[in-house]
Design a protein around this motif. Structure first.
Motif, PDB file in Angstrom:
ATOM      1  N   MET A  16       0.833  -1.203   0.000  1.00  0.00           N
ATOM      2  CA  MET A  16       0.000   0.000   0.000  1.00  0.00           C
ATOM      3  C   MET A  16       0.868   1.254   0.000  1.00  0.00           C
ATOM      4  O   MET A  16       0.592   2.213  -0.744  1.00  0.00           O
ATOM      5  N   LEU A  17       1.913   1.268   0.828  1.00  0.00           N
ATOM      6  CA  LEU A  17       2.818   2.418   0.877  1.00  0.00           C
ATOM      7  C   LEU A  17       3.489   2.622  -0.474  1.00  0.00           C
ATOM      8  O   LEU A  17       3.580   3.753  -0.981  1.00  0.00           O
ATOM      9  N   ALA A  18       3.945   1.521  -1.073  1.00  0.00           N
ATOM     10  CA  ALA A  18       4.608   1.605  -2.370  1.00  0.00           C
ATOM     11  C   ALA A  18       3.652   2.107  -3.445  1.00  0.00           C
ATOM     12  O   ALA A  18       4.038   2.885  -4.322  1.00  0.00           O
ATOM     13  N   ALA A  19       2.385   1.664  -3.396  1.00  0.00           N
ATOM     14  CA  ALA A  19       1.392   2.095  -4.385  1.00  0.00           C
ATOM     15  C   ALA A  19       1.153   3.599  -4.302  1.00  0.00           C
ATOM     16  O   ALA A  19       1.090   4.288  -5.331  1.00  0.00           O
ATOM     17  N   ILE A  20       1.041   4.118  -3.094  1.00  0.00           N
ATOM     18  CA  ILE A  20       0.798   5.553  -2.905  1.00  0.00           C
ATOM     19  C   ILE A  20       1.981   6.375  -3.408  1.00  0.00           C
ATOM     20  O   ILE A  20       1.825   7.341  -4.168  1.00  0.00           O
ATOM     21  N   ILE A  21       3.184   5.985  -2.982  1.00  0.00           N
ATOM     22  CA  ILE A  21       4.382   6.747  -3.363  1.00  0.00           C
ATOM     23  C   ILE A  21       4.623   6.665  -4.867  1.00  0.00           C
ATOM     24  O   ILE A  21       4.951   7.669  -5.517  1.00  0.00           O
ATOM     25  N   ASN A  22       4.433   5.485  -5.461  1.00  0.00           N
ATOM     26  CA  ASN A  22       4.653   5.348  -6.897  1.00  0.00           C
ATOM     27  C   ASN A  22       3.610   6.100  -7.718  1.00  0.00           C
ATOM     28  O   ASN A  22       3.898   6.535  -8.839  1.00  0.00           O
ATOM     29  N   THR A  23       2.398   6.241  -7.182  1.00  0.00           N
ATOM     30  CA  THR A  23       1.387   7.052  -7.870  1.00  0.00           C
ATOM     31  C   THR A  23       1.838   8.508  -7.937  1.00  0.00           C
ATOM     32  O   THR A  23       1.756   9.162  -8.988  1.00  0.00           O
ATOM     33  N   ILE A  24       2.335   9.005  -6.807  1.00  0.00           N
ATOM     34  CA  ILE A  24       2.832  10.383  -6.756  1.00  0.00           C
ATOM     35  C   ILE A  24       4.020  10.549  -7.702  1.00  0.00           C
ATOM     36  O   ILE A  24       4.102  11.518  -8.470  1.00  0.00           O
ATOM     37  N   ILE A  25       4.935   9.591  -7.663  1.00  0.00           N
ATOM     38  CA  ILE A  25       6.129   9.653  -8.510  1.00  0.00           C
ATOM     39  C   ILE A  25       5.758   9.627  -9.998  1.00  0.00           C
ATOM     40  O   ILE A  25       6.302  10.384 -10.803  1.00  0.00           O
ATOM     41  N   THR A  45       8.429   7.043 -16.166  1.00  0.00           N
ATOM     42  CA  THR A  45       6.996   7.286 -15.936  1.00  0.00           C
ATOM     43  C   THR A  45       6.208   5.992 -16.080  1.00  0.00           C
ATOM     44  O   THR A  45       5.373   5.652 -15.231  1.00  0.00           O
ATOM     45  N   MET A  46       6.466   5.271 -17.149  1.00  0.00           N
ATOM     46  CA  MET A  46       5.786   3.990 -17.380  1.00  0.00           C
ATOM     47  C   MET A  46       6.112   2.996 -16.277  1.00  0.00           C
ATOM     48  O   MET A  46       5.240   2.258 -15.801  1.00  0.00           O
ATOM     49  N   HIS A  47       7.366   2.995 -15.865  1.00  0.00           N
ATOM     50  CA  HIS A  47       7.798   2.086 -14.805  1.00  0.00           C
ATOM     51  C   HIS A  47       7.049   2.372 -13.511  1.00  0.00           C
ATOM     52  O   HIS A  47       6.487   1.467 -12.881  1.00  0.00           O
ATOM     53  N   SER A  48       7.014   3.630 -13.095  1.00  0.00           N
ATOM     54  CA  SER A  48       6.357   4.002 -11.833  1.00  0.00           C
ATOM     55  C   SER A  48       4.853   3.786 -11.910  1.00  0.00           C
ATOM     56  O   SER A  48       4.226   3.361 -10.934  1.00  0.00           O
ATOM     57  N   LEU A  49       4.250   4.073 -13.084  1.00  0.00           N
ATOM     58  CA  LEU A  49       2.818   3.873 -13.258  1.00  0.00           C
ATOM     59  C   LEU A  49       2.466   2.393 -13.156  1.00  0.00           C
ATOM     60  O   LEU A  49       1.486   2.010 -12.497  1.00  0.00           O
ATOM     61  N   GLY A  50       3.275   1.550 -13.811  1.00  0.00           N
ATOM     62  CA  GLY A  50       3.055   0.105 -13.721  1.00  0.00           C
ATOM     63  C   GLY A  50       3.222  -0.406 -12.312  1.00  0.00           C
ATOM     64  O   GLY A  50       2.430  -1.223 -11.830  1.00  0.00           O
TER      65      GLY A  50
END
Length: 324
Positions: A16-25, A45-50
């Motif tokens: 969950m923490l990773a999902a939130i931070i990666n969404t922001i990134i 961008t594609m990497h973080s979105l995935g």
């Protein structure tokens, strides 16, 4: 609805923490890419979105897998997390393919991107955030396997014990490891392209990042395919075998299987006892062993069968070297 919220509270917190931070990134990187047109930024961008989408599904899957067995599904939902992860890696696979294709186009037709300072700042901040999430995943791995560590030893011990981590935590770890390395690679590519005019560096970096993403896809797919089928946990089999053989009334173990379903362990045990024991005494042994085994972390059910001693030793710890 109340049951769903209760299950979500038990979901994998690292995911969950990773999902939130990666969404922001991913949002920050996406805006930077639109402004600068930097292909390495597109890859990131594609990497973080995935990763964000993937880790959100992982969180939901890890939560729902803890749902109690029902009359329709008496074996529970432990393997649900493996099924969700198999679906989640498809997202990463698509993102990886797009990343490689875009990088290839930039290698064939290199163009100069703008916003050098913006690219460096965004990639630098994103890499620091990814490193933070990676460190949290490392701590989560050690917490799950009950290993104490602090400082630099966290890195070494988390890598050494990665195979013992829960599927969801392992995925978060691997994705953020690749994301951190990818961020550093993108920074190097931006610097090279800016100071040497070798603009293909950004495209090459994009392709390498895509290949690293495919590595995660392959590794996670194989691990969770085994989990869906039902994988034996040999380490836990050895541990439970030692616990059972330590009981003075157990003469031998004819069979012991520990099946891992998601984060749950199912134990099937067949022991030998003195044939002179009464049924009541044998039942006491069974109850005693069941209580001890259920106390082990991750064990959700135990099936024990009792047979009379045949005076032929069958049990051998699998961690012991075999001799001819």
């Amino acid at each position: 609805m109340g049951e769903i919220f209760q299950l979500l509270k038990r979901g994998n917190k690292s995911a969950m923490l990773a999902a939130i931070i990666n969404t922001i990134i991913s949002i920050i990187k996406g805006v930077a890419y639109m402004y600068t047109g930097n292909v390495a930024m597109f890859a990131e961008t594609m990497h973080s979105l995935g990763d964000a989408a993937n880790q959100f599904f992982v969180f939901v899957g890890s939560a729902l897998s803890k749902k109690a067995p029902t009359e329709k599904y008496p074996n529970g939902f432990g393997r649900l997390v493996n099924l969700v992860l198999l679906g989640a890696v498809l997202i990463v696979g698509i993102m990886a393919f797009e990343t490689i294709v875009e990088g290839y186009h930039h290698v064939v037709h290199p163009t100069e991107s703008s916003g050098f300072i913006i690219n460096l700042l965004v990639l630098g901040v994103a890499t620091l955030l990814e490193t933070f999430v990676l460190f949290k995943a490392m701590k989560e791995i050690l917490h799950e396997i009950e290993v104490e560590a602090s400082g630099p030893s966290v890195f070494a011990k988390s890598f050494a014990n990665l195979g013992r981590a829960k599927p969801a935590t392992k995925l978060v770890f691997m994705e953020d490891l690749v994301a951190t390395l990818g961020g550093l690679l993108a920074i190097i590519a931006v610097l090279i392209a800016h100071f040497t005019a070798f603009h293909r560096a950004e495209g090459l970096a994009s392709m390498v990042i895509g290949v690293m993403m495919f590595f995660v896809v392959g590794k996670v797919f194989l691990d969770n395919a085994a989990g869906v089928i039902g994988q034996a946990d040999e380490e836990m089999e050895n541990k439970i075998g030692e616990l059972v053989m330590a009981d003075p009334d157990v003469k031998d173990i004819q069979g012991l299987t520990v099946i891992k379903e998601g984060e749950d362990l199912h134990v099937e045990l067949e022991i030998e006892v003195d044939p002179k024991l009464t049924v009541a005494a044998a039942d006491d042994i069974k109850d005693r062993l069941e209580e001890k085994i259920m106390a082990e972390k991750g064990v959700v059910d135990v099936t024990i069968e009792i047979d009379e001693e045949d005076e032929i030793m069958s049990w051998k710890n699998r961690s012991e070297p075999t001799t001819e």
